[in-house]
Design a protein around this motif. Structure first.
Motif, PDB file in Angstrom:
ATOM      1  N   ILE A  56      97.576 119.337  42.844  1.00  0.00           N
ATOM      2  CA  ILE A  56      97.845 117.965  43.269  1.00  0.00           C
ATOM      3  C   ILE A  56      99.335 117.737  43.443  1.00  0.00           C
ATOM      4  CG2 ILE A  56      97.644 115.547  42.622  1.00  0.00           C
ATOM      5  CD1 ILE A  56      95.076 116.194  41.210  1.00  0.00           C
ATOM      6  N   VAL A  57     100.126 118.207  42.492  1.00  0.00           N
ATOM      7  CA  VAL A  57     101.570 118.010  42.578  1.00  0.00           C
ATOM      8  C   VAL A  57     102.131 118.712  43.808  1.00  0.00           C
ATOM      9  CG1 VAL A  57     103.787 118.553  41.516  1.00  0.00           C
ATOM     10  CG2 VAL A  57     101.926 117.682  40.128  1.00  0.00           C
ATOM     11  N   GLY A  58     101.681 119.945  44.033  1.00  0.00           N
ATOM     12  CA  GLY A  58     102.200 120.710  45.159  1.00  0.00           C
ATOM     13  C   GLY A  58     101.972 120.017  46.481  1.00  0.00           C
ATOM     14  N   VAL A  59     100.722 119.680  46.754  1.00  0.00           N
ATOM     15  CA  VAL A  59     100.412 119.099  48.050  1.00  0.00           C
ATOM     16  C   VAL A  59     100.962 117.682  48.167  1.00  0.00           C
ATOM     17  CG1 VAL A  59      98.571 118.406  49.586  1.00  0.00           C
ATOM     18  CG2 VAL A  59      98.366 120.513  48.301  1.00  0.00           C
ATOM     19  N   SER A  60     100.752 116.850  47.141  1.00  0.00           N
ATOM     20  CA  SER A  60     101.288 115.489  47.197  1.00  0.00           C
ATOM     21  C   SER A  60     102.792 115.500  47.341  1.00  0.00           C
ATOM     22  CB  SER A  60     100.921 114.715  45.932  1.00  0.00           C
ATOM     23  OG  SER A  60      99.547 114.553  45.824  1.00  0.00           O
ATOM     24  N   GLY A  61     103.422 116.399  46.591  1.00  0.00           N
ATOM     25  CA  GLY A  61     104.876 116.478  46.650  1.00  0.00           C
ATOM     26  C   GLY A  61     105.350 116.765  48.058  1.00  0.00           C
ATOM     27  N   GLU A  62     104.649 117.688  48.694  1.00  0.00           N
ATOM     28  CA  GLU A  62     105.021 118.048  50.056  1.00  0.00           C
ATOM     29  C   GLU A  62     104.852 116.865  50.989  1.00  0.00           C
ATOM     30  OE1 GLU A  62     103.637 122.185  50.936  1.00  0.00           O
ATOM     31  OE2 GLU A  62     103.322 121.183  52.871  1.00  0.00           O
ATOM     32  N   VAL A  63     103.738 116.180  50.828  1.00  0.00           N
ATOM     33  CA  VAL A  63     103.451 115.038  51.691  1.00  0.00           C
ATOM     34  C   VAL A  63     104.496 113.946  51.521  1.00  0.00           C
ATOM     35  CG1 VAL A  63     101.849 113.156  52.070  1.00  0.00           C
ATOM     36  CG2 VAL A  63     100.984 115.457  51.767  1.00  0.00           C
ATOM     37  N   ILE A  64     104.837 113.667  50.275  1.00  0.00           N
ATOM     38  CA  ILE A  64     105.821 112.621  50.005  1.00  0.00           C
ATOM     39  C   ILE A  64     107.182 113.018  50.539  1.00  0.00           C
ATOM     40  CG2 ILE A  64     107.047 111.438  48.153  1.00  0.00           C
ATOM     41  CD1 ILE A  64     104.468 111.473  46.553  1.00  0.00           C
ATOM     42  N   SER A  65     107.538 114.298  50.380  1.00  0.00           N
ATOM     43  CA  SER A  65     108.833 114.735  50.883  1.00  0.00           C
ATOM     44  C   SER A  65     108.875 114.690  52.396  1.00  0.00           C
ATOM     45  CB  SER A  65     109.126 116.175  50.447  1.00  0.00           C
ATOM     46  OG  SER A  65     109.045 116.292  49.073  1.00  0.00           O
ATOM     47  N   ALA A  66     107.713 114.782  53.010  1.00  0.00           N
ATOM     48  CA  ALA A  66     107.682 114.848  54.460  1.00  0.00           C
ATOM     49  C   ALA A  66     107.839 113.491  55.118  1.00  0.00           C
ATOM     50  CB  ALA A  66     106.375 115.501  54.911  1.00  0.00           C
ATOM     51  N   VAL A  67     107.844 112.446  54.331  1.00  0.00           N
ATOM     52  CA  VAL A  67     108.042 111.121  54.922  1.00  0.00           C
ATOM     53  C   VAL A  67     109.438 111.077  55.531  1.00  0.00           C
ATOM     54  CG1 VAL A  67     108.324 108.676  54.431  1.00  0.00           C
ATOM     55  CG2 VAL A  67     106.482 109.974  53.337  1.00  0.00           C
ATOM     56  N   PRO A  68     109.524 110.744  56.812  1.00  0.00           N
ATOM     57  CA  PRO A  68     110.833 110.831  57.475  1.00  0.00           C
ATOM     58  C   PRO A  68     111.878 109.962  56.777  1.00  0.00           C
ATOM     59  CG  PRO A  68     109.075 110.470  59.060  1.00  0.00           C
ATOM     60  CD  PRO A  68     108.469 110.308  57.707  1.00  0.00           C
ATOM     61  N   LYS A  69     113.063 110.562  56.674  1.00  0.00           N
ATOM     62  CA  LYS A  69     114.151 109.866  56.002  1.00  0.00           C
ATOM     63  C   LYS A  69     114.433 108.512  56.629  1.00  0.00           C
ATOM     64  CE  LYS A  69     117.638 112.535  56.001  1.00  0.00           C
ATOM     65  NZ  LYS A  69     118.915 113.243  55.844  1.00  0.00           N
ATOM     66  N   GLU A  70     114.250 108.457  57.947  1.00  0.00           N
ATOM     67  CA  GLU A  70     114.632 107.240  58.662  1.00  0.00           C
ATOM     68  C   GLU A  70     113.885 106.017  58.133  1.00  0.00           C
ATOM     69  OE1 GLU A  70     115.423 110.771  60.575  1.00  0.00           O
ATOM     70  OE2 GLU A  70     113.388 109.976  60.592  1.00  0.00           O
ATOM     71  N   TYR A  71     112.608 106.223  57.840  1.00  0.00           N
ATOM     72  CA  TYR A  71     111.822 105.093  57.352  1.00  0.00           C
ATOM     73  C   TYR A  71     112.419 104.557  56.058  1.00  0.00           C
ATOM     74  CZ  TYR A  71     108.015 106.391  60.559  1.00  0.00           C
ATOM     75  OH  TYR A  71     107.267 106.676  61.656  1.00  0.00           O
ATOM     76  N   LYS A  72     112.717 105.515  55.156  1.00  0.00           N
ATOM     77  CA  LYS A  72     113.248 105.097  53.856  1.00  0.00           C
ATOM     78  C   LYS A  72     114.611 104.431  54.025  1.00  0.00           C
ATOM     79  CE  LYS A  72     112.471 109.251  52.041  1.00  0.00           C
ATOM     80  NZ  LYS A  72     112.389 110.335  51.051  1.00  0.00           N
ATOM     81  N   GLU A  73     115.441 105.037  54.896  1.00  0.00           N
ATOM     82  CA  GLU A  73     116.761 104.456  55.088  1.00  0.00           C
ATOM     83  C   GLU A  73     116.661 103.064  55.681  1.00  0.00           C
ATOM     84  OE1 GLU A  73     118.710 107.427  57.361  1.00  0.00           O
ATOM     85  OE2 GLU A  73     119.055 108.711  55.612  1.00  0.00           O
ATOM     86  N   ALA A  74     115.690 102.919  56.573  1.00  0.00           N
ATOM     87  CA  ALA A  74     115.517 101.597  57.180  1.00  0.00           C
ATOM     88  C   ALA A  74     115.179 100.566  56.109  1.00  0.00           C
ATOM     89  CB  ALA A  74     114.414 101.656  58.233  1.00  0.00           C
ATOM     90  N   ALA A  75     114.256 100.926  55.243  1.00  0.00           N
ATOM     91  CA  ALA A  75     113.857  99.974  54.202  1.00  0.00           C
ATOM     92  C   ALA A  75     115.022  99.628  53.296  1.00  0.00           C
ATOM     93  CB  ALA A  75     112.704 100.555  53.390  1.00  0.00           C
ATOM     94  N   LEU A  76     115.734 100.686  52.899  1.00  0.00           N
ATOM     95  CA  LEU A  76     116.872 100.449  52.002  1.00  0.00           C
ATOM     96  C   LEU A  76     117.921  99.588  52.700  1.00  0.00           C
ATOM     97  CD1 LEU A  76     117.216 104.004  50.433  1.00  0.00           C
ATOM     98  CD2 LEU A  76     116.538 101.914  49.258  1.00  0.00           C
ATOM     99  N   GLY A  77     118.079  99.886  53.998  1.00  0.00           N
ATOM    100  CA  GLY A  77     119.061  99.126  54.754  1.00  0.00           C
ATOM    101  C   GLY A  77     118.709  97.637  54.801  1.00  0.00           C
ATOM    102  N   LEU A  78     117.402  97.357  54.772  1.00  0.00           N
ATOM    103  CA  LEU A  78     116.977  95.963  54.808  1.00  0.00           C
ATOM    104  C   LEU A  78     117.070  95.294  53.442  1.00  0.00           C
ATOM    105  CD1 LEU A  78     113.869  96.274  57.142  1.00  0.00           C
ATOM    106  CD2 LEU A  78     115.968  95.008  57.592  1.00  0.00           C
ATOM    107  N   GLY A  79     117.510  96.054  52.429  1.00  0.00           N
ATOM    108  CA  GLY A  79     117.739  95.420  51.132  1.00  0.00           C
ATOM    109  C   GLY A  79     116.676  95.739  50.090  1.00  0.00           C
ATOM    110  N   ALA A  80     115.750  96.619  50.426  1.00  0.00           N
ATOM    111  CA  ALA A  80     114.723  96.934  49.431  1.00  0.00           C
ATOM    112  C   ALA A  80     115.303  97.838  48.347  1.00  0.00           C
ATOM    113  CB  ALA A  80     113.559  97.639  50.123  1.00  0.00           C
TER     114      ALA A  80
END
Lengths: 319, 277, 299
Positions: free
Chosen positions: C153-177
């Motif tokens: 579970i850790v292996g596959v989930s970890g991979e999936v979570i890491s694969a979330v494009p950075k841009e999405y996260k940066e966008a959210a953080l940029g909006l103040g989250a």
């Protein structure tokens, strides 16, 4: 293009390498296992066929330590012989002999009626060679009884416990704790279980309760009873001595004496659940064959020493 | 600020499962290492008849290599088909699904099948060969999927170039895509071996014995294997915990070194393949 | 054309899995026919599994398997997903690979050893903690199984979570989250199906595990009273087959009954796998799932 074909080549090399390794391994295996036959083969050439022969054993997990230990000692003494041992249980031992899959079956009980009939229909003559003496010992966790408050049971009382007719210890005898009995049994094909049930259940046609907890071997039963409060189990003689176990004194019926298993009690067959451990062959062993010599070895003082070291009893000296 | 503190709490509590996992590992590793006292290098080369573990170690390696030699080519060809030749459709979907289903079959069922089919039906009995075939079934999905992934990562341009130069499809594929994917393919075979090395349930009835003289002289002979030996020692011979852990440590070392070797190989070759960047 | 024979060879190799699965079904079913025909549907719903009396009702065994697996998932999901999130999002880069490798190593431990450690340490611990006579229970098996399933579970989930494009996260953080808000509202929803896939793979792993479970689960062929009591011993299908297989005489009713159990297990896992793939493929895509199967394939 060059870079890629070199990668392709390395794959081919790797595969070829593996195959070469295997072939070399087999050849090496052949030569490593071919030791120089020891002993007087020059003096008696007709005696030497067995020295490079090979036999197979399988069967009882109780007898397995004896089979394993004596195979190792025998192979070291006669270093071109091959004795192959595997487990499986007494049931498998008998069926392998009937199917002529092994040379010697290890058994911790005599053959059942169905096995005898199968043998007849297949034209196989079962020869039983007793190689050790054993006693099926009933042990309980110290929470049930201990040396200050020992437990004495007749064969029938033990049978009733295992049949589920008693569910609380105080139903068995007053003074015992009011706690549920935790019964430990061996797996269905176990010779130890067969012997145990033959003494405690078959005479009264009892059936083992489905609430019993199954364990696969003597060491497992021992560990379970040691670690489980209010538990009862049965083990071979080599496994009953422990600071965390209390051995039950068993009587044939309530007119007889309660006997604690000991070397002398088992040897004299005074202990009710004494039994022989057997090597079984499917025909009379040809004298001089490896099978016969191996059985002789186990019956010799050296072999009986191994029997003792694995916790069982030597065969008694014939009077 | 209050939000930040609440967040820290959440992150800390997320660390708890991680800590539990690491603790579990430490517990297991620690137990395994209690066995190190019983080990010494001589044991690895001494015969079991003198109290060593040589034949058991070699037996395990034999089983792994043989299974790899069978699962490797079959898996490779299967993956080539899936990547280069398969047309989208019902049949391909079923093939695809079957590979995933095969991966999910419990090891004991594979052992049952191996016993009734390889040992009894094909008459191989308790033998190295039966063990190879049974373990192949477990390795196959890993090899196929790993090879598939490697093949897909090779740029199609190379293959197109070969085709444009007039090569037949097979020649084009084998000399470009397969060569390029070779390291990944080898890695998936090695990782497959790492996975089945510790396998016990599947091989109990089809290939192993407790003791015999020497290594098998042919694939039709039974073999002594570390995992089976461990199982019997625990269950039937009642050996001490230290001895058991000592042998377990050897098996663990084999599995881990295969896994590490496979990963190192993959990383090394990745660097040599600029088109993967 | 010249390529025909090669194409055929490749096709046969690819179809191997289908052929094997088919053979498995046929041969396991064949050996099981004797018992199945004798007991009919009672084989599945009969409550008595008594070898000496030649009575084979597998309900307690099926229930035992379900109980142990359900318990394992109950532990493994929070453990695995929580760890995956922590490792992929919270831990700094430098430490991440080390921790991941350590957890991966958990998967390299042979199952016999898991069983042995469980037998000598976990069983007495459970007995002590819960004041039981015996610690060999469904709970013990569930705990052990969950540790064994976690790397998947850790292996596959970890991979999936890491694969979330950075841009999405940066966008959210940029909006103040905040970081956690980003995880909760951006990363997790995107990874949801992949995490589900990992759980399904872990489930498959848990159903099939044999050796480790049989050493700690108690091996009593009865449905516990009350039925949700995890602190009672049970007898999962895999344990029964493993323990009694070595003992059963070839061709006997017992032998056939064990193959019947094997068939039941085969069909259950087949259905679970197919269902999992269908459910997840729709969301994640065939290729990703297949790749994970390859990496995380079970024993």
């Amino acid at each position: 293009m060059n870079k890629m074909s070199s990668l392709g080549i390395s794959t081919v090399i790797a595969t070829v390498g593996m195959v070469v390794f295997l072939v070399v391994g087999f050849v090496a295996g052949y030569y490593i296992s071919m030791g120089q036959p020891s002993g007087s083969s020059q003096a008696f050439p007709e005696d030497s066929a067995w020295r490079s022969a090979s036999i197979k054993l399988s069967g009882s997990t109780t007898v397995l330590p004896i089979g394993n230990g004596s195979a190792i000692a025998f192979m070291n003494k006669y270093n071109a012989t091959t004795v192959t041992v595997s487990g499986g249980g007494t049931g498998v031992g008998y069926s392998n002999i009937l199917d002529k899959q092994v040379d010697i079956g290890m058994a911790s009980r005599e053959p059942k009626q169905t096995e005898i009939e199968n043998a007849k229909s297949k034209g196989v003559a079962l020869w039983l060679y007793p190689i050790a003496l054993d006693g099926v010992c009933v042990v309980v966790n110290p929470s049930v009884a201990n040396t200050s408050f020992p437990l004495n049971l007749t064969l029938q009382e033990i049978g009733k416990i295992y049949a589920g007719m008693y569910t609380y210890w105080d139903e068995v005898k007053t003074g015992l704790p009011h706690q549920q009995i935790f019964t430990v049994v061996r797996e269905p094909g176990s010779g130890t279980r067969g012997t145990f049930e033959e003494f405690t259940m078959t005479p009264w046609k009892y059936n083992v309760t489905t609430a019993a907890n199954t364990r696969q071997s003597n060491p497992e039963v021992k560990t379970t009873v040691e670690n489980t409060q209010y538990s009862i189990g049965y083990v071979g003689f080599g496994f009953h001595v422990s600071p965390n176990l209390h051995t039950v004194a068993v009587a044939k019926d309530n007119l007889s004496q309660y006997i604690i298993p000991s070397t002398s009690n088992i040897a004299s067959r005074t202990y009710p659940m004494s039994r022989y451990l057997y090597f079984v062959t499917g025909s009379r062993s040809i004298s001089g064959s490896l099978t016969a010599r191996f059985i002789d070895f186990v019956l010799s003082p050296e072999g009986q020493q191994i029997v003792e070291s694995t916790g069982f009893l030597k065969l008694p000296e014939t009077p | 600020m209050g939000r930040k503190n609440g967040e820290t709490l959440i992150f800390v509590s997320l660390g708890v499962p991680t800590a539990i996992c690491l603790a579990a590992f430490a517990w297991i590793a620690g137990s395994l290492f209690t066995g190190i006292g019983t080990l010494n290098p001589a044991l690895l080369t001494t015969s079991v008849l003198q109290g060593g573990y040589f034949e058991m170690i070699m037996g395990t390696i034999y089983l792994l290599l043989g299974a790899a030699a069978i699962a490797g080519p079959i898996g490779l060809f299967a993956s080539i088909y899936l990547v280069e030749y398969a047309r989208p459709g019902k049949i391909t979907a079923i093939i695809d699904q079957s590979i995933n289903n095969l991966a999910g079959v419990p090891s004991i069922v594979i052992g049952l099948f191996g016993y009734t089919f390889f040992s009894k039906q094909l008459g191989l009995g308790v033998s190295l060969a039966a063990g190879w075939l049974t373990l192949t079934l477990m390795m196959l999905p890993i090899v196929i999927r790993g090879s598939e992934e490697s093949l897909r990562m090779v740029p199609g341009a190379f293959k197109e170039a070969a085709l444009a130069l007039g090569a037949t499809k097979w020649k084009a594929v084998s000399s470009t895509s397969v060569s390029g994917a070779a390291p990944g393919i080898v890695t998936s075979v090695i990782l497959g071996m790492a996975r089945v090395a510790g396998e016990t349930a599947a091989i109990i009835a089809v290939s192993c014995v407790l003791i015999t003289r020497g290594l098998p002289k042919s694939p039709l002979e039974p073999v002594m294997a570390l995992s089976y030996n461990l199982f019997v020692r625990i269950i039937a011979l009642g050996e001490s915990a230290q001895e058991v852990f000592g042998i377990a440590l050897i098996l663990f070392a084999i599995v881990t070194s295969f896994a590490i070797f496979g990963i190192v190989l993959r990383t090394y070759y990745r660097r040599k393949q600029p088109w993967l960047r | 054309m010249k390529d025909e024979p090669i194409t055929l060879l490749l096709f046969i190799c690819a179809s191997f899995s289908i052929i094997i699965l088919f053979l498995m079904l046929v041969f396991v079913a064949r050996e099981g026919t004797l018992a199945l025909s004798q007991f009919g549907p009672n084989f599945l719903i009969g409550q008595t599994w008594d070898t000496n009396a030649n009575l084979y009702g597998a309900l307690p065994l099926i229930y035992g398997s379900i109980m142990v697996v359900a318990g394992a998932l109950a532990f493994a999901i929070p453990l695995g997903v929580g760890t995956a999130i922590f490792v992929s999002e919270v831990l700094p880069f430098s430490v991440r690979d080390i921790v991941k490798s350590i957890i991966e190593l958990l998967a390299s431990v042979p199952s016999v050893i898991y069983g042995f450690i469980g037998m000598i340490m976990l069983v007495p611990a459970v007995a002590y903690l819960f004041g039981l006579n015996s610690g060999a229970t469904a709970l013990t098996a569930s705990i052990l199984l969950s540790i064994m399933s976690v790397p998947t579970i850790v292996g596959v989930s970890g991979e999936v979570i890491s694969a979330v494009p950075k841009e999405y996260k940066e966008a959210a953080l940029g909006l103040g989250a905040t970081k956690w808000q980003t995880i909760k509202h951006v990363v997790l929803p995107i990874s949801k199906s992949g995490i589900l896939a990992s759980v399904m793979l872990g489930l498959g792993r848990a159903i099939g595990e044999t050796i480790a479970v049989l050493m700690v689960v108690g091996n009593v062929a009865r449905i516990p009273t009350p039925f949700w009591n995890l602190l009672a011993p049970v007898y999962p299908i895999t344990s029964v087959i493993a323990i009694q297989m070595a003992e059963a005489a070839v061709g006997s009713l017992e032998y056939s009954a064990l193959f019947g159990l094997g068939l039941v297990l085969f069909i259950i896992t087949f259905l679970v796998n197919t269902l999992a793939d269908v459910v997840v493929k729709g969301k994640v895509g065939r290729r990703e799932v297949s790749a994970w199967v390859g990496k995380m394939a079970r024993r």
